[in-house]
Design a protein around this motif. Structure first.
Motif, PDB file in Angstrom:
ATOM      1  N   GLY A 214       9.730  65.854   6.691  1.00 26.05           N
ATOM      2  CA  GLY A 214       9.828  65.973   8.138  1.00 26.05           C
ATOM      3  C   GLY A 214       9.751  67.413   8.611  1.00 26.05           C
ATOM      4  O   GLY A 214       9.064  67.726   9.580  1.00 26.05           O
ATOM      5  N   GLN A 215      10.478  68.305   7.925  1.00 28.68           N
ATOM      6  CA  GLN A 215      10.444  69.716   8.293  1.00 28.68           C
ATOM      7  C   GLN A 215       9.046  70.287   8.113  1.00 28.68           C
ATOM      8  O   GLN A 215       8.598  71.108   8.906  1.00 28.68           O
ATOM      9  CB  GLN A 215      11.442  70.510   7.444  1.00 28.68           C
ATOM     10  CG  GLN A 215      12.862  70.479   7.967  1.00 28.68           C
ATOM     11  CD  GLN A 215      12.994  71.255   9.268  1.00 28.68           C
ATOM     12  OE1 GLN A 215      12.220  72.144   9.547  1.00 28.68           O
ATOM     13  NE2 GLN A 215      13.985  70.901  10.048  1.00 28.68           N
ATOM     14  N   ARG A 216       8.373  69.857   7.081  1.00 27.04           N
ATOM     15  CA  ARG A 216       7.029  70.363   6.834  1.00 27.04           C
ATOM     16  C   ARG A 216       6.098  69.995   7.981  1.00 27.04           C
ATOM     17  O   ARG A 216       5.287  70.814   8.443  1.00 27.04           O
ATOM     18  CB  ARG A 216       6.483  69.793   5.517  1.00 27.04           C
ATOM     19  CG  ARG A 216       5.118  70.337   5.150  1.00 27.04           C
ATOM     20  CD  ARG A 216       4.639  69.790   3.829  1.00 27.04           C
ATOM     21  NE  ARG A 216       4.454  68.344   3.878  1.00 27.04           N
ATOM     22  CZ  ARG A 216       4.044  67.611   2.849  1.00 27.04           C
ATOM     23  NH1 ARG A 216       3.841  68.188   1.683  1.00 27.04           N
ATOM     24  NH2 ARG A 216       3.869  66.319   2.970  1.00 27.04           N
ATOM     25  N   LYS A 217       6.214  68.763   8.481  1.00 32.23           N
ATOM     26  CA  LYS A 217       5.371  68.331   9.597  1.00 32.23           C
ATOM     27  C   LYS A 217       5.676  69.139  10.849  1.00 32.23           C
ATOM     28  O   LYS A 217       4.767  69.524  11.591  1.00 32.23           O
ATOM     29  CB  LYS A 217       5.573  66.839   9.857  1.00 32.23           C
ATOM     30  CG  LYS A 217       5.047  65.944   8.740  1.00 32.23           C
ATOM     31  CD  LYS A 217       5.273  64.476   9.066  1.00 32.23           C
ATOM     32  CE  LYS A 217       4.757  63.595   7.940  1.00 32.23           C
ATOM     33  NZ  LYS A 217       4.984  62.147   8.222  1.00 32.23           N
ATOM     34  N   LYS A 218       6.971  69.389  11.087  1.00 37.07           N
ATOM     35  CA  LYS A 218       7.349  70.168  12.263  1.00 37.07           C
ATOM     36  C   LYS A 218       6.804  71.587  12.158  1.00 37.07           C
ATOM     37  O   LYS A 218       6.281  72.140  13.122  1.00 37.07           O
ATOM     38  CB  LYS A 218       8.865  70.198  12.403  1.00 37.07           C
ATOM     39  CG  LYS A 218       9.490  68.845  12.734  1.00 37.07           C
ATOM     40  CD  LYS A 218      11.008  68.941  12.791  1.00 37.07           C
ATOM     41  CE  LYS A 218      11.639  67.571  13.060  1.00 37.07           C
ATOM     42  NZ  LYS A 218      13.122  67.636  13.054  1.00 37.07           N
ATOM     43  N   LYS A 219       6.954  72.184  10.987  1.00 34.96           N
ATOM     44  CA  LYS A 219       6.465  73.543  10.794  1.00 34.96           C
ATOM     45  C   LYS A 219       4.954  73.601  10.907  1.00 34.96           C
ATOM     46  O   LYS A 219       4.391  74.561  11.453  1.00 34.96           O
ATOM     47  CB  LYS A 219       6.900  74.067   9.415  1.00 34.96           C
ATOM     48  CG  LYS A 219       8.403  74.182   9.235  1.00 34.96           C
ATOM     49  CD  LYS A 219       8.970  75.352  10.002  1.00 34.96           C
ATOM     50  CE  LYS A 219      10.450  75.531   9.703  1.00 34.96           C
ATOM     51  NZ  LYS A 219      11.013  76.692  10.390  1.00 34.96           N
ATOM     52  N   MET A 220       4.274  72.571  10.394  1.00 34.11           N
ATOM     53  CA  MET A 220       2.823  72.549  10.459  1.00 34.11           C
ATOM     54  C   MET A 220       2.348  72.457  11.901  1.00 34.11           C
ATOM     55  O   MET A 220       1.351  73.074  12.294  1.00 34.11           O
ATOM     56  CB  MET A 220       2.275  71.373   9.654  1.00 34.11           C
ATOM     57  CG  MET A 220       0.810  71.516   9.297  1.00 34.11           C
ATOM     58  SD  MET A 220       0.516  72.857   8.108  1.00 34.11           S
ATOM     59  CE  MET A 220       1.060  72.079   6.581  1.00 34.11           C
ATOM     60  N   LYS A 221       3.073  71.698  12.705  1.00 33.83           N
ATOM     61  CA  LYS A 221       2.722  71.583  14.119  1.00 33.83           C
ATOM     62  C   LYS A 221       2.893  72.927  14.820  1.00 33.83           C
ATOM     63  O   LYS A 221       2.081  73.310  15.676  1.00 33.83           O
ATOM     64  CB  LYS A 221       3.582  70.519  14.786  1.00 33.83           C
ATOM     65  CG  LYS A 221       3.195  70.236  16.225  1.00 33.83           C
ATOM     66  CD  LYS A 221       4.010  69.078  16.798  1.00 33.83           C
ATOM     67  CE  LYS A 221       3.588  68.774  18.232  1.00 33.83           C
ATOM     68  NZ  LYS A 221       4.345  67.644  18.804  1.00 33.83           N
ATOM     69  N   ILE A 222       3.961  73.645  14.458  1.00 35.68           N
ATOM     70  CA  ILE A 222       4.180  74.967  15.040  1.00 35.68           C
ATOM     71  C   ILE A 222       3.056  75.917  14.642  1.00 35.68           C
ATOM     72  O   ILE A 222       2.532  76.669  15.471  1.00 35.68           O
ATOM     73  CB  ILE A 222       5.547  75.530  14.602  1.00 35.68           C
ATOM     74  CG1 ILE A 222       6.693  74.677  15.167  1.00 35.68           C
ATOM     75  CG2 ILE A 222       5.699  76.982  15.041  1.00 35.68           C
ATOM     76  CD1 ILE A 222       8.062  75.081  14.676  1.00 35.68           C
TER      77      ILE A 222
END
Length: 419
Positions: A214-222
């Motif tokens: 989940g954190q990876r997806k959020k960071k990737m979106k950023i």
């Protein structure tokens, strides 16, 4: 893989006497890196990009030798520990190290070759040699005038920082738990309890999200948003007023860069005389010319790329045939004409020319293929060339092969199959 791929300009300069590199070459290379962005976007681009200085991102120029960094934000320098002069002019591969995932590196390479965006998780190393994990989003930047590739923007968002904060919070929770009754259970029982019934109460949800990606997806979106912001700033700077100068400069030396490298490799396997013209540009200049076309006409590749095919016409070329070609290109149709062309040495030859459009996935014409077949071959050569296949079938085969090569790059046709 080695961590140091290319040295920064300062390092190159200090070693120039030992390597006996002419000073003029070093100055030219350094100036090309420093002036890369301003040639395309004007002198105000540096100030515009400073608005985003707190984000970590770099801009690279694929048209310069080694695909070097031509801009690095303050956030990137802070993340990696390097100074500006230690980064400029170097390929970003110098950040890689012994534990960098080879598959992620290959994904980036493929995306560069295919001029596409990509998202990967990457392990990089600081100047001090400390490893840190990032989510990396890279995207190409195209000219607003002619759609040609100009740069790549790569944004980094650290996973390590978020992970460290979660671990600190997690350890604080564990410290509180140790002070309670479970401290009497012993180490093994305490860990079992921690990972069992009390797990959902002790570990923050964000930490579990990180473990699940989940954190990876959020960071990737950023990271993707950062890239979009950078591209927006570039697009707002001077609207590429100097794009023509860039095209006539270093791009002219490698004009086949109008087509991505993977497509060029695929086209080189087609052993026939043909050219590909860019229908998106005025005059439909040649973007690719096969070796057999160069043999047929006597021209060198640099004398063909970027020019309209009209240079093959001469004083006795039939205007009606020329008009027929123009009409078919205007209407997005195919045609076959018999036309008198001229070689570089001025000698004429009859050319059975087949023109056909190449469309993208939206059915828009992006290229035109022109397949040449010289008329008047000796019969023995004709039999060897065609092997009982009609000229029309030969030309249609070339068109089909070109279409397959182009369309394969619109999906994942030429990408590596990574486990």
């Amino acid at each position: 893989m080695g961590r140091l791929i290319s040295a920064p300009s300062s390092t190159i300069t200090s070693c120039s006497s030992q390597l006996q590199i002419p000073t003029c070459i070093l100055d030219t290379t350094t100036n090309s890196v420093v002036d890369s962005l301003s040639r395309s976007y004007g002198g105000s681009v540096q100030e515009s990009l400073k608005k985003l200085r707190h984000h970590s991102f770099i801009i690279t120029d694929p048209h310069l030798p080694g695909h070097p960094i031509v801009y690095a934000s303050e956030g990137f320098l802070h993340m990696t520990g390097y100074l500006t002069e230690e980064v400029m002019g170097r390929n970003p591969r110098f950040l890689q190290g012994p534990d960098t995932d080879r598959r992620s590196v290959l994904q980036i390479k493929d995306a560069v070759l295919e001029e596409k965006a990509c998202d990967v998780v990457l392990l990089n190393y600081t100047k001090q040699g400390l490893p840190f994990s990032i989510v990396f989003h890279m995207a190409p930047v195209f000219s607003q005038k002619n759609g040609r590739l100009l740069y790549f923007v790569g944004a980094q968002k650290s996973l390590t920082e978020s992970f460290s904060k979660q671990v600190q919070q997690f350890e604080a929770n564990l410290s509180g738990l140790r002070k309670g009754p479970s401290a009497l259970l012993g180490t093994k029982s305490w860990r079992d309890t921690m990972n069992g019934n009390l797990k959902g109460h002790l570990i923050p949800d964000s930490y579990l999200d990180y473990r699940c990606g989940g954190q990876r997806k959020k960071k990737m979106k950023i990271a993707s948003t950062i890239v979009q912001l950078v591209i927006h700033e570039l697009a707002s700077c001077n609207e590429l007023t100097n794009d023509s100068a860039l095209r006539s400069g270093c791009i002219r030396e490698n004009a086949e860069s109008d087509l991505c490298h993977s497509l060029t490799l695929a086209l080189a396997r087609i052993q026939r005389s043909f050219v590909i013209s860019n229908s998106k540009l005025p005059g439909m200049p040649v973007a690719y010319a096969s070796d057999m076309f160069l043999d047929l006409t006597g021209y060198q590749r640099h004398e063909v790329i970027g020019r309209s095919c009209k240079f093959l016409q001469g004083q006795d070329t039939d205007d009606c045939a020329v008009q027929q070609i123009r009409d078919c290109c205007k209407e997005g149709k195919s045609c076959t004409v018999r036309i008198l062309n001229y070689r570089k040495d001025g000698s004429p030859f009859w050319n059975l020319l087949h023109m056909a459009p190449v469309r993208d996935h939206t059915a828009k014409v992006v290229y035109y293929v022109g397949v040449q077949l010289q008329l008047g071959f000796p019969q023995a050569e004709v039999r060897q060339l065609s092997r009982d296949v009609s000229p029309a079938m030969l030309q249609l085969g070339v068109v089909g092969a070109v279409k397959v090569a182009v369309r394969s790059l619109q999906g994942h046709g030429l990408r590596r199959s990574l486990p």
